[in-house]
Every structure is written in C-alpha cells, then in structure tokens.
Design a protein around this motif. Structure first.
Motif, PDB file in Angstrom:
ATOM      1  N   GLY A  64       0.328   2.381  -8.604  1.00 20.78           N
ATOM      2  CA  GLY A  64      -0.455   2.701  -7.316  1.00 20.78           C
ATOM      3  C   GLY A  64      -0.237   4.348  -6.696  1.00 20.78           C
ATOM      4  N   LEU A  65       0.675   4.999  -7.478  1.00 19.86           N
ATOM      5  CA  LEU A  65       0.878   6.423  -7.177  1.00 19.86           C
ATOM      6  C   LEU A  65      -0.172   7.274  -7.718  1.00 19.86           C
ATOM      7  N   GLU A  66      -0.595   6.772  -8.988  1.00 20.70           N
ATOM      8  CA  GLU A  66      -1.787   7.209  -9.873  1.00 20.70           C
ATOM      9  C   GLU A  66      -3.044   7.269  -9.208  1.00 20.70           C
ATOM     10  N   GLN A  67      -3.201   5.798  -8.662  1.00 21.97           N
ATOM     11  CA  GLN A  67      -4.498   5.420  -7.725  1.00 21.97           C
ATOM     12  C   GLN A  67      -4.622   6.621  -6.577  1.00 21.97           C
ATOM     13  N   ALA A  68      -3.509   6.780  -5.861  1.00 20.48           N
ATOM     14  CA  ALA A  68      -3.502   7.744  -4.776  1.00 20.48           C
ATOM     15  C   ALA A  68      -3.603   9.116  -5.179  1.00 20.48           C
ATOM     16  N   MET A  69      -3.110   9.647  -6.409  1.00 25.77           N
ATOM     17  CA  MET A  69      -3.337  10.798  -6.820  1.00 25.77           C
ATOM     18  C   MET A  69      -4.793  11.110  -7.326  1.00 25.77           C
ATOM     19  N   TRP A  70      -5.414  10.316  -7.957  1.00 28.12           N
ATOM     20  CA  TRP A  70      -7.064  10.067  -8.201  1.00 28.12           C
ATOM     21  C   TRP A  70      -7.731  10.279  -6.862  1.00 28.12           C
ATOM     22  N   ASP A  71      -7.241   9.360  -5.699  1.00 22.86           N
ATOM     23  CA  ASP A  71      -7.978   9.692  -4.436  1.00 22.86           C
ATOM     24  C   ASP A  71      -7.980  10.905  -3.784  1.00 22.86           C
ATOM     25  N   ILE A  72      -6.827  11.448  -4.115  1.00 23.87           N
ATOM     26  CA  ILE A  72      -6.643  13.026  -3.383  1.00 23.87           C
ATOM     27  C   ILE A  72      -7.508  13.999  -4.253  1.00 23.87           C
ATOM     28  N   LYS A  73      -7.463  13.838  -5.520  1.00 28.99           N
ATOM     29  CA  LYS A  73      -8.160  14.784  -6.275  1.00 28.99           C
ATOM     30  C   LYS A  73      -9.612  14.713  -6.080  1.00 28.99           C
ATOM     31  N   GLY A  74     -10.240  13.376  -5.915  1.00 28.36           N
ATOM     32  CA  GLY A  74     -11.482  13.261  -5.833  1.00 28.36           C
ATOM     33  C   GLY A  74     -11.991  13.737  -4.350  1.00 28.36           C
ATOM     34  N   LYS A  75     -11.050  13.554  -3.365  1.00 29.60           N
ATOM     35  CA  LYS A  75     -11.381  14.227  -2.088  1.00 29.60           C
ATOM     36  C   LYS A  75     -11.360  15.851  -2.070  1.00 29.60           C
ATOM     37  N   ALA A  76     -10.406  16.143  -2.647  1.00 26.66           N
ATOM     38  CA  ALA A  76     -10.325  17.739  -2.738  1.00 26.66           C
ATOM     39  C   ALA A  76     -11.598  18.324  -3.352  1.00 26.66           C
ATOM     40  N   VAL A 102       0.746  -1.148  -0.170  1.00 27.38           N
ATOM     41  CA  VAL A 102      -0.022   0.047   0.054  1.00 27.38           C
ATOM     42  C   VAL A 102       0.912   1.205   0.042  1.00 27.38           C
ATOM     43  N   VAL A 103       0.608   2.245  -0.867  1.00 27.73           N
ATOM     44  CA  VAL A 103       1.072   3.506  -0.885  1.00 27.73           C
ATOM     45  C   VAL A 103       0.512   4.715  -0.284  1.00 27.73           C
ATOM     46  N   LYS A 104       0.948   5.656   0.525  1.00 30.40           N
ATOM     47  CA  LYS A 104       0.162   6.436   1.042  1.00 30.40           C
ATOM     48  C   LYS A 104       0.765   7.915   0.577  1.00 30.40           C
ATOM     49  N   VAL A 105       0.104   8.786  -0.125  1.00 32.60           N
ATOM     50  CA  VAL A 105       0.553  10.125  -0.517  1.00 32.60           C
ATOM     51  C   VAL A 105      -0.100  11.149   0.300  1.00 32.60           C
ATOM     52  N   SER A 106       0.701  11.931   0.985  1.00 31.25           N
ATOM     53  CA  SER A 106       0.254  13.030   2.084  1.00 31.25           C
ATOM     54  C   SER A 106       0.578  14.395   1.299  1.00 31.25           C
ATOM     55  N   THR A 107      -0.648  15.353   1.628  1.00 30.38           N
ATOM     56  CA  THR A 107      -0.255  16.576   1.070  1.00 30.38           C
ATOM     57  C   THR A 107      -0.152  17.718   1.952  1.00 30.38           C
ATOM     58  N   ASP A 108       0.101  18.942   1.730  1.00 28.74           N
ATOM     59  CA  ASP A 108       0.118  19.995   2.765  1.00 28.74           C
ATOM     60  C   ASP A 108      -1.107  20.706   3.141  1.00 28.74           C
ATOM     61  N   LYS A 109      -2.409  20.081   2.534  1.00 30.05           N
ATOM     62  CA  LYS A 109      -3.619  20.486   2.775  1.00 30.05           C
ATOM     63  C   LYS A 109      -4.381  19.383   3.731  1.00 30.05           C
ATOM     64  N   GLY A 110      -3.446  18.423   4.029  1.00 24.09           N
ATOM     65  CA  GLY A 110      -4.028  17.597   5.009  1.00 24.09           C
ATOM     66  C   GLY A 110      -4.796  16.167   4.256  1.00 24.09           C
ATOM     67  N   ILE A 111      -4.895  16.360   3.075  1.00 23.26           N
ATOM     68  CA  ILE A 111      -5.794  15.322   2.167  1.00 23.26           C
ATOM     69  C   ILE A 111      -4.606  14.242   1.931  1.00 23.26           C
ATOM     70  N   VAL A 112      -5.013  13.013   2.228  1.00 25.29           N
ATOM     71  CA  VAL A 112      -3.933  11.917   1.874  1.00 25.29           C
ATOM     72  C   VAL A 112      -4.697  10.875   1.106  1.00 25.29           C
ATOM     73  N   GLY A 113      -3.960  10.296   0.079  1.00 24.31           N
ATOM     74  CA  GLY A 113      -4.340   9.223  -0.640  1.00 24.31           C
ATOM     75  C   GLY A 113      -3.758   8.090  -0.740  1.00 24.31           C
ATOM     76  N   PHE A 114      -4.653   6.959  -1.343  1.00 25.80           N
ATOM     77  CA  PHE A 114      -3.745   5.521  -1.081  1.00 25.80           C
ATOM     78  C   PHE A 114      -3.996   4.930  -2.378  1.00 25.80           C
ATOM     79  N   GLY A 115      -3.214   3.923  -2.560  1.00 30.04           N
ATOM     80  CA  GLY A 115      -3.131   3.336  -3.862  1.00 30.04           C
ATOM     81  C   GLY A 115      -2.541   1.844  -3.499  1.00 30.04           C
ATOM     82  N   GLU A 116      -2.545   0.965  -4.363  1.00 33.68           N
ATOM     83  CA  GLU A 116      -2.034  -0.413  -4.173  1.00 33.68           C
ATOM     84  C   GLU A 116      -1.171  -0.731  -5.302  1.00 33.68           C
ATOM     85  N   PRO A 117       0.186  -0.489  -5.107  1.00 34.23           N
ATOM     86  CA  PRO A 117       1.268  -0.803  -6.243  1.00 34.23           C
ATOM     87  C   PRO A 117       1.840  -1.958  -5.944  1.00 34.23           C
ATOM     88  N   VAL A 118       1.986  -3.080  -6.543  1.00 33.65           N
ATOM     89  CA  VAL A 118       2.641  -4.214  -6.374  1.00 33.65           C
ATOM     90  C   VAL A 118       2.796  -5.260  -7.431  1.00 33.65           C
TER      91      VAL A 118
END
Length: 377
Positions: free
Chosen positions: A85-97, A17-33
C-alpha cells in the motif's frame, strides 16, 4: 520533496486505505490490507512510517528495498501488504509530481482498455443463474464462480457431480462466447482437483484457480501437467521469489499477483516480466476496493502479457469507486478505459472516506466439516 505524514482509514466493507502526504502538497493513496487482519497491517504501516517520514517519496525502489530487506525478517502477508500500500501511494505521488499516469513511468500503455471479469455467486441454481444473466447483461465477457465449501480433501461422486452441474448451468446461460473461470480456492486436495478438472474439461474453462493450496508448487505442477485446462494461482504469494518455483516447474498458465499483498505495482510488474519469459499470462487478483483497482489498471495498461482483471462486483458499486472516488470507474462492454490522469489516475473523496470509516474489525469466515474439524475457506 519529503514525506510529512502517513495516515490510514478503515473503510467499509473491509478495506484499509493509506494516505501519504508531502511537503509539496501532493498526496498519494494506496490500499494495504490483509482481509481479517487490517488492524495488524495498520500497525506495520505505523512502524514503517518511522523510516519513511522525512524521505523523498520518489525514490520508490530504494525505499522498497530498505523496508523489505532492512528489517531482517521479510515477506509474509502482513509486512508485504503494508509495504504494498505504501508503494502504491508513492507511485501515485511520483506520477502526480510528473503529471503522468503510473503506466507512463513503466514503459507506456500497450492497450487502450483493461478487460474485466465479474464474480458470479449463488447458493441455488436459481440465484446462480440470475447472477450469471446480470453479469452478461452488464456487458462482462468473462465470469468466475467458486466451488462449494466446505469440501473434504477427498469428496463424494455426488459432490463432484454437483460442482460440475453448477458450472454447466452457467455455461448454458452465458453461451460459448463468454469465458468462465472456476475458483477451487484450495478447498480440495490434488486428487479431487484432478477429477474435477477432468469432469469440467468439456466446459472449456478460461482457467481453474487454486486447484490446491499454492504452498506446494510440485503438487500444483502435477495437476497442471495432467490437464489442458489452464491453471491459475498467486493471490496468496508474496514477492517475485515465491513465484519462481511455480514458473520453473511449469505449474501455472496464469499468475495472479494481488497488488495489495505481493509488494505493490512495480513488484507485480517484475513478476509479470518473469512470467512473460515462460509464456505465462497475468490476471491480477483483486477482491478489494477502488484504489486497489486503480493500481491494477495501471499495471494492466503497460503489461504485454496481461490477460484479464478481477472485479469484485459489489451491489453498491463502491468497488469501482462510487461513494469513494470523485470520478468512479465505468465498465463499458466488460472493460475499463485506461485513465489519463496523473499517478493512479483517481481523485479520492476524503470526506467520503471519513463517512465510511469503521473500526477495522472484519473476520474471515471459518468453515467446518460435518465432524467439527476446520475446513479450508
């Protein structure tokens, strides 16, 4: 918004699992393996982090292009899985934002639920039959089983008869209103694949998966052109470029991009659009965890030519999020309702992830023929 950190978790049984954190407090998750190479993928993620940290995660396509094309050497299982996995996490962040599910950013939903198929395992007739009954009792309307391995490239009539009998057993149990797919897993050569498919024709399969290895599209096309049984493949292919020849040669009726390997959610959506122009369906591959499943459901929600979604069917139900997600998925009558929450539509329990952490060591099985030579898994 800027990415401030990227961290990874190795999680039981073999997930990364990869977790991408941002300076706005929004985090995104992806599954790269890459199964069996999780620690190698983790290293690739760390290297890609050098580019991503400090960047705006909402520029998903730009970052995908920069990482994929910017390294000169591109593609392959390791680099593309890390990027996925990184791409999934960025979509997660964008959707949350933006406060919307990912599928809303890809055109909106075209269905209300995503149909699932379950794996059907069993080494004996008794255990295989029992599993098939459990899957139907659980509400699944489609199941998949694999042919036995190891298998010789050219097999005996007895072996062929045994494979047909296993599928026939499942058909007798589930009836004609449940779909059956059979995974050849690239274990046999095209000659045996042709024979097996012909011998199983009366069982009216939903599709045959990987009747041969997918790195020879002309061989796959020859198999497809000899039968009316739909042919499926794609789990070992990376990015839309590797799908082009399969589609152009009419080698497949169903493409199976793995969103953790193929390049991510948007790359899989592009492949689906390519497939749609050839009247080919999409059934995403997924033997992995609930974050992978969440990404797949977002794709299935907005993809017109989506057929069905693979589901690993683990006994502890961690594959649908139990013990990992705050609100696990629910499978009702063989389908999952599309989520309405933002991003991937899930909330990851990070404390639970910490408890399930492993060292990332997991080896893919290596099968041997009777003479000691290596067999296809």
């Amino acid at each position: 918004m800027k990415i401030t950190s990227i961290s990874t978790y190795h999680v039981e049984p073999r997930w990364l699992v990869v977790k991408v954190s941002t300076d706005k407090g929004i985090v995104g998750f992806g599954e790269p393996v890459v199964e069996g190479r999780a620690r190698t993928v983790e290293t690739a993620i760390q290297e890609m982090s050098n580019y991503l940290i400090g960047q705006d995660p909402r520029r998903i396509e730009h970052h995908w292009q920069a990482i994929y094309r910017g390294g000169f050497y591109r593609g392959g299982p390791i680099l593309t899985s890390a990027l996925s996995g990184l791409e999934q996490a960025m979509w997660d962040i964008k959707g949350k934002a933006l406060g919307v599910p990912v599928y809303e950013l890809l055109g909106g939903h075209v269905r209300d639920s995503v149909r699932m198929y379950a794996h059907c395992h069993g080494e004996t007739e008794e255990t295989l039959g029992a599993t098939a009954r459990r899957r139907v009792s659980a509400g699944f309307t489609a199941v998949k089983l694999a042919i036995d391995g190891p298998a010789w490239p050219i097999e005996s009539p007895d072996w062929i008869d045994a494979q047909v009998a296993r599928v026939a057993l499942v058909r007798d149990i589930v009836g004609s209103n449940v779909n059956i797919a059979v995974d050849f897993h690239g274990r046999v050569g095209p000659a045996v694949a042709n024979t097996l498919i012909a011998e199983m024709r009366h069982l009216r399969l939903m599709f045959v998966e990987e009747p041969c290895l997918p790195d020879n599209p002309s061989a796959m096309a020859d198999i497809a052109h000899r039968t009316t049984t739909p042919i499926a493949t794609g789990e070992r292919l990376f990015t839309r470029w590797q799908y082009r020849e399969l589609l152009e040669t009419k080698a497949v009726a169903v493409v199976q991009p793995d969103l953790c390997h193929v390049g991510g959610i948007f790359e899989a959506r592009k492949i689906a659009a390519m497939a749609e122009t050839y009247y080919v369906s999409v059934a995403p591959h997924n033997p992995l965890g609930p974050i992978s499943l969440a990404a797949c459901i977002q794709l299935g929600a907005c993809t017109p030519n989506f057929l069905i979604q693979e589901h690993p069917t683990l006994d502890d139900r961690s594959d649908i999020g139990h013990g990992i997600l705050v609100d696990p998925f629910e499978i009702v009558e063989g389908s999952i309702a599309i989520p309405t929450g933002p991003g991937l539509g899930i909330e990851v329990d990070e404390d639970a992830l910490e408890k399930k952490k492993t060292n990332g060591v997991w080896e893919s099985p290596t099968l041997r023929h009777g003479d000691g030579s290596v067999a296809e898994w």
